[in-house]
Write a protein that holds these residues in place. Structure first.
Motif, PDB file in Angstrom:
ATOM      1  N   ILE A 170       0.802  -1.123   0.275  1.00  0.00           N
ATOM      2  CA  ILE A 170      -0.126   0.225  -0.183  1.00  0.00           C
ATOM      3  C   ILE A 170       0.972   1.287  -0.040  1.00  0.00           C
ATOM      4  O   ILE A 170       0.576   2.046  -0.671  1.00  0.00           O
ATOM      5  N   GLY A 171       2.030   1.283   0.812  1.00  0.00           N
ATOM      6  CA  GLY A 171       2.753   2.564   0.681  1.00  0.00           C
ATOM      7  C   GLY A 171       3.744   2.544  -0.313  1.00  0.00           C
ATOM      8  O   GLY A 171       4.553   3.590  -0.319  1.00  0.00           O
ATOM      9  N   GLY A 172       3.729   1.527  -1.326  1.00  0.00           N
ATOM     10  CA  GLY A 172       4.626   1.946  -2.364  1.00  0.00           C
ATOM     11  C   GLY A 172       4.357   3.038  -3.080  1.00  0.00           C
ATOM     12  O   GLY A 172       5.370   3.604  -3.754  1.00  0.00           O
ATOM     13  N   VAL A 173       3.029   3.525  -3.304  1.00  0.00           N
ATOM     14  CA  VAL A 173       2.892   4.889  -3.811  1.00  0.00           C
ATOM     15  C   VAL A 173       3.446   5.899  -3.201  1.00  0.00           C
ATOM     16  O   VAL A 173       4.068   6.834  -3.764  1.00  0.00           O
ATOM     17  N   LEU A 174       3.452   5.967  -1.822  1.00  0.00           N
ATOM     18  CA  LEU A 174       3.842   6.918  -1.388  1.00  0.00           C
ATOM     19  C   LEU A 174       5.474   6.789  -1.213  1.00  0.00           C
ATOM     20  O   LEU A 174       6.157   8.207  -1.350  1.00  0.00           O
ATOM     21  N   LEU A 175       5.934   5.997  -1.282  1.00  0.00           N
ATOM     22  CA  LEU A 175       7.754   5.961  -1.336  1.00  0.00           C
ATOM     23  C   LEU A 175       7.932   6.555  -2.788  1.00  0.00           C
ATOM     24  O   LEU A 175       8.943   7.285  -2.823  1.00  0.00           O
ATOM     25  N   ILE A 176       7.264   5.974  -3.875  1.00  0.00           N
ATOM     26  CA  ILE A 176       7.376   6.795  -5.050  1.00  0.00           C
ATOM     27  C   ILE A 176       7.477   8.302  -5.066  1.00  0.00           C
ATOM     28  O   ILE A 176       8.033   9.056  -5.534  1.00  0.00           O
ATOM     29  N   ARG A 177       6.132   8.575  -4.423  1.00  0.00           N
ATOM     30  CA  ARG A 177       5.988  10.162  -4.320  1.00  0.00           C
ATOM     31  C   ARG A 177       7.225  10.727  -3.339  1.00  0.00           C
ATOM     32  O   ARG A 177       7.453  11.887  -3.707  1.00  0.00           O
ATOM     33  N   MET A 178       7.617  10.156  -2.349  1.00  0.00           N
ATOM     34  CA  MET A 178       8.523  10.574  -1.509  1.00  0.00           C
ATOM     35  C   MET A 178       9.730  10.905  -2.238  1.00  0.00           C
ATOM     36  O   MET A 178      10.536  11.757  -2.312  1.00  0.00           O
ATOM     37  N   MET A 179      10.229   9.897  -3.097  1.00  0.00           N
ATOM     38  CA  MET A 179      11.591   9.914  -3.964  1.00  0.00           C
ATOM     39  C   MET A 179      11.363  11.158  -4.809  1.00  0.00           C
ATOM     40  O   MET A 179      12.288  11.780  -5.422  1.00  0.00           O
ATOM     41  N   SER A 180      10.220  11.004  -5.772  1.00  0.00           N
ATOM     42  CA  SER A 180      10.184  12.050  -6.588  1.00  0.00           C
ATOM     43  C   SER A 180      10.095  13.291  -6.088  1.00  0.00           C
ATOM     44  O   SER A 180      10.424  14.416  -6.787  1.00  0.00           O
ATOM     45  N   MET A 181       9.567  13.555  -4.798  1.00  0.00           N
ATOM     46  CA  MET A 181       9.437  15.017  -4.076  1.00  0.00           C
ATOM     47  C   MET A 181      10.883  15.454  -3.812  1.00  0.00           C
ATOM     48  O   MET A 181      11.085  16.537  -3.813  1.00  0.00           O
ATOM     49  N   VAL A 182      11.733  14.344  -3.360  1.00  0.00           N
ATOM     50  CA  VAL A 182      13.149  14.978  -3.027  1.00  0.00           C
ATOM     51  C   VAL A 182      13.768  15.463  -4.239  1.00  0.00           C
ATOM     52  O   VAL A 182      14.437  16.315  -4.228  1.00  0.00           O
ATOM     53  N   LEU A 183      13.548  14.823  -5.562  1.00  0.00           N
ATOM     54  CA  LEU A 183      14.123  15.460  -6.772  1.00  0.00           C
ATOM     55  C   LEU A 183      13.559  16.843  -7.181  1.00  0.00           C
ATOM     56  O   LEU A 183      14.349  17.561  -7.720  1.00  0.00           O
ATOM     57  N   HIS A 184      12.382  16.979  -6.844  1.00  0.00           N
ATOM     58  CA  HIS A 184      11.576  18.344  -7.101  1.00  0.00           C
ATOM     59  C   HIS A 184      11.929  19.380  -6.045  1.00  0.00           C
ATOM     60  O   HIS A 184      12.102  20.386  -6.334  1.00  0.00           O
ATOM     61  N   ALA A 185      12.202  18.825  -4.937  1.00  0.00           N
ATOM     62  CA  ALA A 185      12.636  19.891  -3.685  1.00  0.00           C
ATOM     63  C   ALA A 185      14.156  20.318  -3.948  1.00  0.00           C
ATOM     64  O   ALA A 185      14.258  21.415  -3.291  1.00  0.00           O
ATOM     65  N   ILE A 186      14.883  19.548  -4.344  1.00  0.00           N
ATOM     66  CA  ILE A 186      16.248  19.858  -4.548  1.00  0.00           C
ATOM     67  C   ILE A 186      16.655  21.269  -4.921  1.00  0.00           C
ATOM     68  O   ILE A 186      17.341  22.134  -4.462  1.00  0.00           O
ATOM     69  N   PRO A 187      16.019  21.680  -6.317  1.00  0.00           N
ATOM     70  CA  PRO A 187      16.347  22.888  -6.805  1.00  0.00           C
ATOM     71  C   PRO A 187      15.735  24.038  -5.934  1.00  0.00           C
ATOM     72  O   PRO A 187      16.197  24.949  -5.904  1.00  0.00           O
TER      73      PRO A 187
END
Length: 253
Positions: free
Chosen positions: A233-250
Motif C-alpha cells: 500500500i505504501g509503495g505509492v507514497l515511497l514513489i511520491r517521496m523519492m519524486s518529491m526529493v528530486l523536485h525539492a532539491i532545486p
C-alpha cells in the motif's frame, strides 16, 4: 591546450566534483549499494569531468587565483552537502518511522550493522530504506539526478552559489517528508497499537497471564503479516517521496 588552461580545467573538474561526489559518497540510496566509498567518489569525479566538457561556459573558472578557487571550493562543497541533506532527511524519516515500529513490536534492542556505512540502523527502518532505494532506481531517479546536475550548472555556475536566506523551505520539506514516512508505516503502527490495547484489556481480565511474553509473540507474528501489506500500500507514497526529493532539491538551493 596551454599549461594555464590545463590547470584551470583540472581545477574546474575538481571543484565541480565537490558538488557531485558527496552525493554519491554520502547520500542514500547510493550508500545502500554495496560498493566501496572510493569507487563512488571516483564515479562522481568522472561525472564532473564529463559535465565540464559538456558545459564549458558555466564550469571553467576565469582565473586560477588560489583565493578564488578556495572560495569556490567551499561554495561547491556546501552546495553538494545541501543535496546530500535532502536525501538524508527523506531516508532519515523512514528510519525514524521504522524505529517506532521496532519499539512497538519489542525489537527496540535489535539494530543492524549497515556494512556500507558501518553504522547501526533499525531493523524495520532498514527495510523501508531499501524499499525506497528500489523505488528510486526503478523510477529512473538516478537519471533525473544526473539531469539535475546538468541543469544546476546552467543555473548556478561554478563557485557562484550562495547560502539560502532562510530555512523555511527546509523545515517545510522535513515536515512533508516525515508525514509521508509515517504514512508508509502508519498501517503497521495502528495494528501494533490495537494489539497493545487488546493485551492491556486482557491483562486486567486475566492478571495471572504473562502479558509481556504474549505481547512479544503476538506482535511479532502480526508485524510479519502486516509489513508486506504496508509495503504494497505504501509503495505509492515511497514513489511520491523519492519524486518529491528530486523536485525539492532545486528549491532548497
Amino acid at each position: 591546450m596551454s599549461l594555464g588552461s590545463l590547470t584551470i580545467w583540472i581545477a574546474s573538474c575538481l571543484l565541480l566534483g565537490l558538488r557531485i561526489a558527496p552525493v554519491f559518497a554520502l547520500a542514500p540510496p547510493f550508500t545502500l549499494v554495496p560498493v566501496p566509498a572510493l569507487f563512488r567518489v571516483l564515479f562522481g569525479l568522472g561525472i564532473s569531468i564529463a559535465l565540464v566538457g559538456a558545459h564549458p561556459q558555466g564550469t571553467l573558472l576565469a582565473n586560477d587565483d588560489l583565493a578564488t578557487m578556495f572560495l569556490a571550493g567551499a561554495r561547491e562543497l556546501a552546495l553538494g552537502m545541501v543535496i546530500v541533506l535532502a536525501f538524508q532527511i527523506a531516508f532519515g524519516a523512514l528510519y525514524v518511522a521504522g524505529r517506532v515500529i521496532d519499539i512497538q513490536a519489542g525489537f527496540g534492542l535489535a539494530l543492524l550493522i549497515d556494512p556500507t556505512s558501518q553504522s547501526q540502523t533499525p531493523l524495520t527502518g532498514m527495510l523501508f530504506a531499501y524499499a525506497a532505494a528500489a523505488m528510486f532506481f526503478a523510477m529512473d531517479g538516478h537519471i533525473e539526478l544526473l539531469r539535475l546536475f546538468g541543469a544546476s550548472i546552467d543555473t548556478i555556475p561554478l563557485g557562484a552559489w550562495s547560502m539560502p536566506h532562510s530555512i523555511e523551505r527546509v523545515t517545510a520539506f522535513m515536515s512533508v517528508t516525515f508525514v509521508m514516512a509515517f504514512g508508509v508505516a502508519g498501517g503497521s503502527i495502528l495494528v501494533l497499537f490495537l494489539i497493545d490495547m487488546s493485551i492491556a484489556f486482557l491483562s486486567r481480565t486475566v492478571p495471572q497471564m504473562n502479558v509481556l511474553i504474549l505481547g512479544f509473540q503476538v506482535k511479532t507474528i502480526a508485524l510479519l503479516l502486516v509489513l508486506p501489506t504496508s509495503f504494497g500500500i505504501g509503495g505509492v507514497l515511497l514513489i511520491r517521496m523519492m519524486s518529491m526529493v528530486l523536485h525539492a532539491i532545486p528549491r532548497l538551493l
